[in-house]
Design a protein around this motif. Structure first.
Motif, PDB file in Angstrom:
ATOM      1  N   LYS A   1     -39.885 109.972  42.054  1.00 14.54           N
ATOM      2  CA  LYS A   1     -40.965 109.011  41.838  1.00 14.54           C
ATOM      3  C   LYS A   1     -41.770 108.868  43.120  1.00 14.54           C
ATOM      4  O   LYS A   1     -41.290 109.154  44.215  1.00 14.54           O
TER       5      LYS A   1
ATOM      6  N   GLU B   1     -43.930 106.009  45.207  1.00 20.01           N
ATOM      7  CA  GLU B   1     -44.095 104.571  45.314  1.00 20.01           C
ATOM      8  C   GLU B   1     -44.873 104.235  46.575  1.00 20.01           C
ATOM      9  O   GLU B   1     -45.055 105.077  47.450  1.00 20.01           O
TER      10      GLU B   1
ATOM     11  N   ASP C   1     -45.272 101.424  41.366  1.00 14.64           N
ATOM     12  CA  ASP C   1     -44.081 100.804  41.958  1.00 14.64           C
ATOM     13  C   ASP C   1     -44.336 100.591  43.442  1.00 14.64           C
ATOM     14  O   ASP C   1     -44.858 101.466  44.133  1.00 14.64           O
ATOM     15  N   CYS C   2     -43.950  99.404  43.935  1.00 12.75           N
ATOM     16  CA  CYS C   2     -44.152  99.051  45.337  1.00 12.75           C
ATOM     17  C   CYS C   2     -42.839  98.543  45.916  1.00 12.75           C
ATOM     18  O   CYS C   2     -42.015  97.965  45.201  1.00 12.75           O
TER      19      CYS C   2
END
Length: 168
Positions: free
Chosen positions: A97, A99, A54-55
């Motif tokens: 998360k 990222e 994820d970015c």
């Protein structure tokens, strides 16, 4: 001292999703798929194992890049890792998360490369085709306005580097 830098290249897994914070800052979220090679213990063959990263990108650059970051585009990104933690509203469980906060994006495939348009093949890479801009104001039969001379785009010479040339 610690270093927090990330460099990855891969294909976008989805179109960029542009949103805005309550303060008006643009936020662009997208995903990049990168492969990791590992040997299968049963067969002994090498296999590619995908990783989905994820970015996120912020500010005016997020606005500018939103329309170009489309699913399947090959990109190289540079940024830093950021860990986020929150509580799920439905289950009440803590979630987290990791990222990449993107600083730089480089496009590795030409726009429209899936249809083989917009570029010409040279040395195994897509190279953009440069041409004179179309003059929308020109009328049929009218003399064309003179255009300034633009020097041709030059390709740097290829460098042959051998292991013996490296000093370490």
């Amino acid at each position: 001292m610690s270093i927090n830098r990330v460099n990855i290249s891969g294909n976008l897994t989805r179109d960029g999703e542009l949103r805005a914070t309550a303060g008006g800052t643009s936020v662009l979220a997208f995903g990049v798929a990168v492969n990791d090679r590992a040997r299968n213990q049963q067969t002994g063959n090498w296999e590619d194992r995908p990783n989905f990263v994820d970015c996120v990108m912020f500010g005016a650059r997020a606005d500018a890049l939103a329309r170009y970051l489309t699913k399947g585009t090959k990109v190289a990104i540079e940024g830093k890792l950021r860990w986020s933690q929150w509580q799920d509203r439905q289950t009440g469980q803590n979630r987290s998360k990791l990222e990449v906060v993107v600083d730089e994006v480089e496009f590795l495939s030409a726009r429209g490369a899936e249809g083989a348009t917009g570029g010409q093949q040279r040395q195994g890479r897509q190279q953009p085709v440069y041409g004179a801009p179309q003059d929308a104001a020109a009328t049929p039969g009218a003399p064309a306005a003179p255009r300034p001379q633009v020097p041709p785009v030059q390709t740097p010479p290829s460098a042959d580097v051998y292991d013996t040339d490296i000093p370490f």
